[in-house]
Design a protein around this motif. Sequence first.
Motif: not given
Ligand code: FES
Lengths: 763, 159
Positions: B99-105, B135-139
């Motif tokens: 995870f990064q931003c965690g919004f999709c987590t 969708i995960c935009r970060c990882t």
């Molecule tokens: S961790 Fe940012 S969208 Fe998946």
Amino acid sequence: MHNKYSVINTPVHNVDGIAKVTGRATYTFDVQLPGMLYGKILRSPHPHAKILNIDATEALKLPGVKAVVSGKDTLGIKQGIWRRYKELCDEQVLPMDKVRYIGEPVAAVAAVTEEIAEQALDLIEVEYEVLDAVYEPFDAIKKGAPEVHEGIERNLNVTRHIEWGDVDEAFDDADYIREDWFKCGGQHHMCMETRACVSSYTPEKRLTVYASTQAPYYTQGLLAGVLGMREGDIRVIAPYVGGGFGGKFELDGAMFCSAVLSMKLFRPVKIVFTREEDLIASKRRTPMFYYVRTGVKKDGTFCARESRVFTNGGAYTGMGATALYLTGFFHSFPYKWRGYRYDGYRVYTNTMPSTSMRGFGAPQAMFCSEQQIDWIAADLGLDPIEVRRKNGHTPGYEVPGQAFIGSCGLDQSLDKIEEWIKSRGKLPANRAIGISAAGFMSGGIFNWFDTPYSFSSAVVTINEDGTVELHVGCQDIGQGSNTTMAIICAETLGVKVEDVKVHSGDTDHCPADLGAWGSRQTLMAGNATKMAAAEAKRQLLEFATAKMGPNIVYDLDIKDRWVHLVSRPEKGLDYTQVVKEALRGKEGQRIMGRGFYTPHRKGMISPAYSYMVQAVEAEIDEETGKIGVVNCVTAHDCGQPINPIGLIGQLEGAASMAVGYGYLEYMPFEDGKMMNPNLVDYKVIRAPEMPECEVIEIDTFEPEGPYGAKEAGEGLTNPTAAALGNAIFHATGLQMKECPILPEAVLNAFKEKREKEQEKKNA
Amino acid sequence: MEKHLIHITVNGHEYELYINPKTLLIEAIRDYIGLTGSKRGCETVSCGACTVIIEGMAVKGCSVLAMQADGLNVTTVEGLEQNGKLSAIQKAFLDEGAFQCGFCTSGMLMSAKAFLDENPNPTTHEIRDGIEGNICRCTGYNSIVRAMSSVAQGKYREE
Ligand code: FES
Ligand code: FES
């Protein structure tokens, strides 16, 4: 490799990780305040129109509606993030008299529920006088084209010129000159958390703003400017932020409209963009038309390059002015040119404004440059890796008048990628490997925001039990800066990561920092953090030295909570004990260290540069034109890695975005209207399409960075589309000059190639 | 509009909700019950940020009405941790940095858990297909795939 550090480059869990995997992390999207109202924004259906009248009478009659505001309820101040340059502050977030793109805010409603606010939008009557509109830079730059901003001739928003060496003479010296035109599309940041803001204005005349922002300090400063308030009376809190990627550090409609509504009503107002709003009205990667002319010697030595760029700026400047400069600079990267000339033109159009996005103009620059280099190599029968090796930057190089290169691992990166390519052996037909080299900055040196503060700052406070409060202004938007700063602080102070609590994302409590953009945090905020921790440590060691009384030629240090003599580590004191006693010795004053960083005398762009070479292995289906990316391998010089788990995450994340830019993420417009503003039609990479992403770390040490570290994560977006284009070229011979490279374009190119071959046969 | 009384069990607690029949399950969970771990990222059932588990099946919370969950057991991300102990998939996400931003987590974890409960020995291809709806935009997903593989391989089996 032996790790001389106790915390740096060890696999540490993300300090926000448990909050994120348990669902406890709250985002602006989740913020709920007592008495909160919900706001919605009415948006322009026209690409270009005068606003003649706005009548909200019916909307205000709807039960539950509390207020409707439009431009005339504001101070009408034109804002922009290039605060230092008045002419580039060109955007009224709620325009007074004219709309310039479809989706631009026109009015905003606050109501007791989101549903009622939405219904009220339909009841607002706006009278427009529709004007002629213009959508493409080459139309907008013509004499007599509709003026997006009155009095701006030919819609020319910003021009940029970069030049060094005697370009014409260097071209004269070339044995071979090639010129090409390219077209690079836009791309949407598509943060999973859409733009969101909760503003709360109270009778103390203070405004508290919860915002999904990459730079709380910018949000604070920009809001103060448009609201006519003092910066210090505005508190910006950025809770967890659901992605940014360069799209969330300007002032947006959610921030401005919620603030204006809250100031009118003295109640908290929350605005969250729908995905469609986010896609049509929150800016995008800058679309660019690139003309590239390159002259080389027969043996592949670069002589000169001349480039011209026309960007589709959309309706406003935003960060687009910086993108125009950086694309021109990074278009020279990472090579030595005897003569280099770049002219960039940013042109206003009646489309969604374009701005910065991860890579900041460099992915476009590389798409054109790195493909043309492969074509030149093919034209001259040279090895593309050898050509790059011959001309690449080296440590200590000076880009004339522009930049000083400290560490540079380009050569080693080329070696490693060459080895990897060899290891792949013979590939099936229609599959090939393309490479691209790239580099990127570790934070920009620019101060168009005109801040009087240092670029980054940090404060370290040690509690009596040895735990540490680290206050930083840098913003974690998922890239992991909180973890990186905790690691740097723990390493410097000689404690464990779990001893450090990171406080960020609150302008009331954290020192100012320019925020998360341009890959600035690791180097700039990292240096500030290191300095603050070192200062706190100095105070502890002062006391410990007095207590232990060693010969003054001996050094003391702290590692793993053990204060000791460096030459005889077994001789020492317990860290917590030292803290307790040092406090007493200071009359109870906290042990506190402050740190700051602003680059000086580091050239025009950045204090340090990352380097990389990427290989993309792709498969092309001749029947359908479809592209599949099989492998994406990167040899990467980011100096000393700080946070290895985070680093791999940045690399893979950048690749997913950049592969998307290469062949998937397409933003078609018709008459100024985005044709696919939803996640069914705007495609991003999903798990099955994602290639494996091996990373080969190249060991360098960057003297300007904390512990030798530099940029990692943003620059990794730069090489991929170009490497993909080169893979297609080597598999099929096709030269793809437009990105994203769509299946239809591949099919057309195949067709054209067959026709040409047929013609040749006939002739 | 006439409101309806429904009973939903979320993470083992039974909730009695008096709701508008058009309320989506995700709205009931976030706005009525107040569990905000599950997110929303679209209006077109495309992103998976709202994924929860209903009776063992991963379901996008924006694709069903709260009424359709009447009488059923729902698990959200908040139900994964028990008495301060993280579940295997949560630990794996931490170890792999999935995870990064965690919004999709939150949604991603629920898809991952439901998938692994159904498919204890998946190939990486199957894993990738299993989370296609999220969708995960970060990882870039690969860390998520690694985390899921290591759970499947038994790395986090109860001590
Ligand atoms: S961790 Fe940012 S969208 Fe998946
Ligand atoms: S919110 Fe996007 S799928 Fe449910």
